[in-house]
Design a protein around this motif. Structure first.
Motif, mmCIF file in Angstrom:
data_model
loop_
_atom_site.group_PDB
_atom_site.id
_atom_site.type_symbol
_atom_site.label_atom_id
_atom_site.label_comp_id
_atom_site.label_asym_id
_atom_site.label_seq_id
_atom_site.Cartn_x
_atom_site.Cartn_y
_atom_site.Cartn_z
ATOM 1 N N LEU A 192 0.825 -1.204 0.000
ATOM 2 C CA LEU A 192 0.000 0.000 0.000
ATOM 3 C C LEU A 192 0.862 1.259 0.000
ATOM 4 C CD1 LEU A 192 -2.776 -1.093 2.534
ATOM 5 C CD2 LEU A 192 -2.976 -0.871 0.044
ATOM 6 N N GLU A 193 1.974 1.231 0.731
ATOM 7 C CA GLU A 193 2.875 2.388 0.756
ATOM 8 C C GLU A 193 3.486 2.645 -0.626
ATOM 9 O OE1 GLU A 193 6.888 3.911 3.148
ATOM 10 O OE2 GLU A 193 5.946 1.988 3.646
ATOM 11 N N GLU A 194 3.849 1.573 -1.313
ATOM 12 C CA GLU A 194 4.407 1.726 -2.659
ATOM 13 C C GLU A 194 3.374 2.281 -3.627
ATOM 14 O OE1 GLU A 194 6.633 -1.001 -6.078
ATOM 15 O OE2 GLU A 194 6.011 -1.880 -4.155
ATOM 16 N N VAL A 195 2.104 1.836 -3.471
ATOM 17 C CA VAL A 195 1.031 2.357 -4.322
ATOM 18 C C VAL A 195 0.827 3.838 -4.077
ATOM 19 C CG1 VAL A 195 -1.432 2.249 -4.783
ATOM 20 C CG2 VAL A 195 -0.107 0.134 -4.602
ATOM 21 N N ALA A 196 0.822 4.254 -2.814
ATOM 22 C CA ALA A 196 0.630 5.669 -2.490
ATOM 23 C C ALA A 196 1.778 6.517 -3.028
ATOM 24 C CB ALA A 196 0.501 5.837 -0.986
ATOM 25 N N LYS A 197 3.003 6.007 -2.954
ATOM 26 C CA LYS A 197 4.160 6.733 -3.457
ATOM 27 C C LYS A 197 4.070 6.918 -4.968
ATOM 28 C CE LYS A 197 9.199 6.559 -3.573
ATOM 29 N NZ LYS A 197 10.417 5.805 -3.216
ATOM 30 N N LYS A 198 3.651 5.870 -5.682
ATOM 31 C CA LYS A 198 3.513 5.974 -7.138
ATOM 32 C C LYS A 198 2.423 6.968 -7.522
ATOM 33 C CE LYS A 198 5.256 1.426 -8.484
ATOM 34 N NZ LYS A 198 4.971 0.161 -9.195
ATOM 35 N N LYS A 199 1.337 7.017 -6.732
ATOM 36 C CA LYS A 199 0.275 7.977 -7.022
ATOM 37 C C LYS A 199 0.761 9.405 -6.826
ATOM 38 C CE LYS A 199 -3.797 5.110 -6.086
ATOM 39 N NZ LYS A 199 -5.015 4.936 -5.235
ATOM 40 N N ARG A 200 1.559 9.630 -5.747
ATOM 41 C CA ARG A 200 2.083 10.981 -5.522
ATOM 42 C C ARG A 200 3.023 11.414 -6.648
ATOM 43 N NH1 ARG A 200 2.749 9.041 -0.159
ATOM 44 N NH2 ARG A 200 4.976 8.746 -0.601
ATOM 45 N N GLU A 201 3.805 10.485 -7.159
ATOM 46 C CA GLU A 201 4.741 10.804 -8.236
ATOM 47 C C GLU A 201 4.090 10.790 -9.610
ATOM 48 O OE1 GLU A 201 7.847 7.982 -7.884
ATOM 49 O OE2 GLU A 201 8.699 8.870 -6.040
ATOM 50 N N GLY A 202 2.833 10.454 -9.679
ATOM 51 C CA GLY A 202 2.119 10.434 -10.950
ATOM 52 C C GLY A 202 2.449 9.250 -11.829
ATOM 53 N N GLN A 203 2.985 8.200 -11.264
ATOM 54 C CA GLN A 203 3.319 7.015 -12.034
ATOM 55 C C GLN A 203 2.094 6.121 -12.202
ATOM 56 O OE1 GLN A 203 6.668 4.950 -10.371
ATOM 57 N NE2 GLN A 203 7.951 6.795 -10.211
ATOM 58 N N SER A 204 2.118 5.369 -13.294
ATOM 59 C CA SER A 204 1.014 4.453 -13.566
ATOM 60 C C SER A 204 1.142 3.215 -12.685
ATOM 61 C CB SER A 204 0.992 4.058 -15.038
ATOM 62 O OG SER A 204 -0.022 3.097 -15.277
ATOM 63 N N LEU A 205 0.028 2.767 -12.125
ATOM 64 C CA LEU A 205 0.031 1.563 -11.290
ATOM 65 C C LEU A 205 0.020 0.290 -12.131
ATOM 66 C CD1 LEU A 205 -2.507 2.669 -8.538
ATOM 67 C CD2 LEU A 205 -0.009 2.808 -8.490
ATOM 68 N N ARG A 206 -0.327 0.434 -13.393
ATOM 69 C CA ARG A 206 -0.394 -0.741 -14.264
ATOM 70 C C ARG A 206 0.992 -1.040 -14.818
ATOM 71 N NH1 ARG A 206 -0.495 -1.140 -19.688
ATOM 72 N NH2 ARG A 206 -1.367 -3.055 -20.609
ATOM 73 N N LYS A 207 1.396 -2.273 -14.702
ATOM 74 C CA LYS A 207 2.671 -2.692 -15.239
ATOM 75 C C LYS A 207 2.539 -2.965 -16.733
ATOM 76 C CE LYS A 207 4.238 -4.767 -10.908
ATOM 77 N NZ LYS A 207 4.722 -5.993 -10.233
ATOM 78 N N LYS A 208 3.562 -2.524 -17.484
ATOM 79 C CA LYS A 208 3.540 -2.680 -18.931
ATOM 80 C C LYS A 208 4.149 -4.007 -19.339
ATOM 81 C CE LYS A 208 3.739 2.225 -20.109
ATOM 82 N NZ LYS A 208 4.466 3.263 -20.867
ATOM 83 N N LEU A 209 3.572 -4.572 -20.391
ATOM 84 C CA LEU A 209 4.094 -5.810 -20.929
ATOM 85 C C LEU A 209 5.419 -5.566 -21.652
ATOM 86 C CD1 LEU A 209 0.763 -7.249 -22.380
ATOM 87 C CD2 LEU A 209 1.843 -7.853 -20.209
ATOM 88 N N VAL A 210 6.187 -6.620 -21.843
ATOM 89 C CA VAL A 210 7.481 -6.502 -22.513
ATOM 90 C C VAL A 210 7.304 -6.025 -23.944
ATOM 91 C CG1 VAL A 210 9.521 -7.775 -23.280
ATOM 92 C CG2 VAL A 210 8.502 -8.249 -21.033
ATOM 93 N N GLU A 211 6.309 -6.559 -24.633
ATOM 94 C CA GLU A 211 6.117 -6.177 -26.030
ATOM 95 C C GLU A 211 5.647 -4.728 -26.181
ATOM 96 O OE1 GLU A 211 2.670 -9.029 -24.967
ATOM 97 O OE2 GLU A 211 4.804 -8.784 -24.556
ATOM 98 N N GLU A 212 5.063 -4.160 -25.101
ATOM 99 C CA GLU A 212 4.655 -2.760 -25.163
ATOM 100 C C GLU A 212 5.851 -1.811 -25.086
ATOM 101 O OE1 GLU A 212 0.242 -3.175 -23.048
ATOM 102 O OE2 GLU A 212 1.913 -2.236 -21.983
ATOM 103 N N GLU A 213 6.891 -2.204 -24.383
ATOM 104 C CA GLU A 213 8.081 -1.377 -24.251
ATOM 105 C C GLU A 213 9.134 -1.705 -25.300
ATOM 106 O OE1 GLU A 213 9.478 -1.973 -20.325
ATOM 107 O OE2 GLU A 213 7.910 -0.747 -19.384
ATOM 108 N N TYR A 214 8.869 -2.674 -26.161
ATOM 109 C CA TYR A 214 9.835 -3.066 -27.174
ATOM 110 C C TYR A 214 9.898 -2.007 -28.274
ATOM 111 C CZ TYR A 214 12.043 -5.749 -30.925
ATOM 112 O OH TYR A 214 12.863 -6.172 -31.926
ATOM 113 N N VAL A 215 11.094 -1.673 -28.682
ATOM 114 C CA VAL A 215 11.316 -0.682 -29.736
ATOM 115 C C VAL A 215 11.834 -1.405 -30.971
ATOM 116 C CG1 VAL A 215 12.555 1.410 -30.416
ATOM 117 C CG2 VAL A 215 11.843 1.105 -28.041
#
Length: 247
Positions: free
Chosen positions: A64-87
């Motif tokens: 829960l603390e990690e989730v709150a920290k990500k929300k404060r920093e504006g980071q997405s809580l959803r993890k991206k798949l490998v193929e989504e980050e592939y260039v």
């Protein structure tokens, strides 16, 4: 080569083999895309316990603390798949070059048309200011000017030539005091002076007002004498292309 190739030739001649350049040795490889279907290496595909299913209170608190920290920093809580980050290879804009097809917009089309119109107007204006071509402006001594130059050359050669007295003596026209030679120098000198004066008159007096080439007509006056002056005086003033089209 039938002797073993380039490497064998280096050995036979006792020469060290040159080091291959890096561009030949180093091979380029594109990153490989490995899609994890089971969730072993891809956190986004992890199918284990969810945050709400964790039984340990400490682990729940940390999550829960990690989730709150990500929300404060504006980071997405959803993890991206490998193929989504592939260039895709060569799609990261590192090899930048000119566009094969320009990005035409209405504004750019208007600007390109304006520049083309200005260039055409400038070229037409420059062409209108050019003088019309005239065959008399060529640096060529022809016709009566050529005959005159030949006569002048023969007269000067006879009057001032070192072999002239001997030639006159051989044909019986020579004299002991050289009176004939001195008499022959008078017309030769007059022709030389006429040619020099005609060249200066053409280049300085008659050619500029008629928009003629002073250098060309100076040479013609030097070679053609008074005949070149008369020819230049009979010619009309050169006109530009714009003046000719306006008539």
């Amino acid at each position: 080569m039938n002797n073993g190739g380039r490497r064998a030739m280096y050995s036979l001649m006792g020469l060290p083999e040159p080091v291959s350049p890096n561009r030949v040795v180093k091979t380029k490889s594109a990153p490989k895309l490995v899609i994890d279907r089971t969730g072993e290496t891809d956190a986004a595909r992890y199918k284990g316990l969810k945050m709400t299913q964790v039984l340990d209170d400490d682990a729940m608190g940390k999550a829960l603390e990690e989730v709150a920290k990500k929300k404060r920093e504006g980071q997405s809580l959803r993890k991206k798949l490998v193929e989504e980050e592939y260039v895709m290879p060569y799609a990261d804009n590192k090899n930048k070059g000119p566009r094969q097809t320009p990005l035409w917009t209405p504004e750019k089309l208007d600007e390109a048309g304006k520049r083309a119109g200005q260039a055409q107007a400038w070229a037409r204006k420059a062409r209108m200011g050019e003088l019309k071509k005239d065959p008399f402006e060529a640096l060529a001594v022809e016709g009566e000017l050529r005959y005159y130059s030949i006569i002048v050359a023969i007269t000067v050669a006879v009057a001032y030539g070192n072999a002239t007295p001997r030639a006159l003596t051989m044909i019986g026209l020579g004299s002991a005091d050289g009176t004939l030679m001195e008499f022959a120098k008078i017309p030769a000198f007059a022709l030389l002076a006429a040619g020099l004066g005609s060249g200066l008159v053409n280049a300085i007096v008659f050619a500029p007002p008629k928009r003629r080439n002073s250098f060309v007509w100076g040479i013609k006056g030097l070679m053609g004498g008074p005949l070149a002056v008369g020819q230049l005086r009979e010619l009309e003033k050169l006109k530009t292309v714009g003046e000719s089209e306006a008539e």
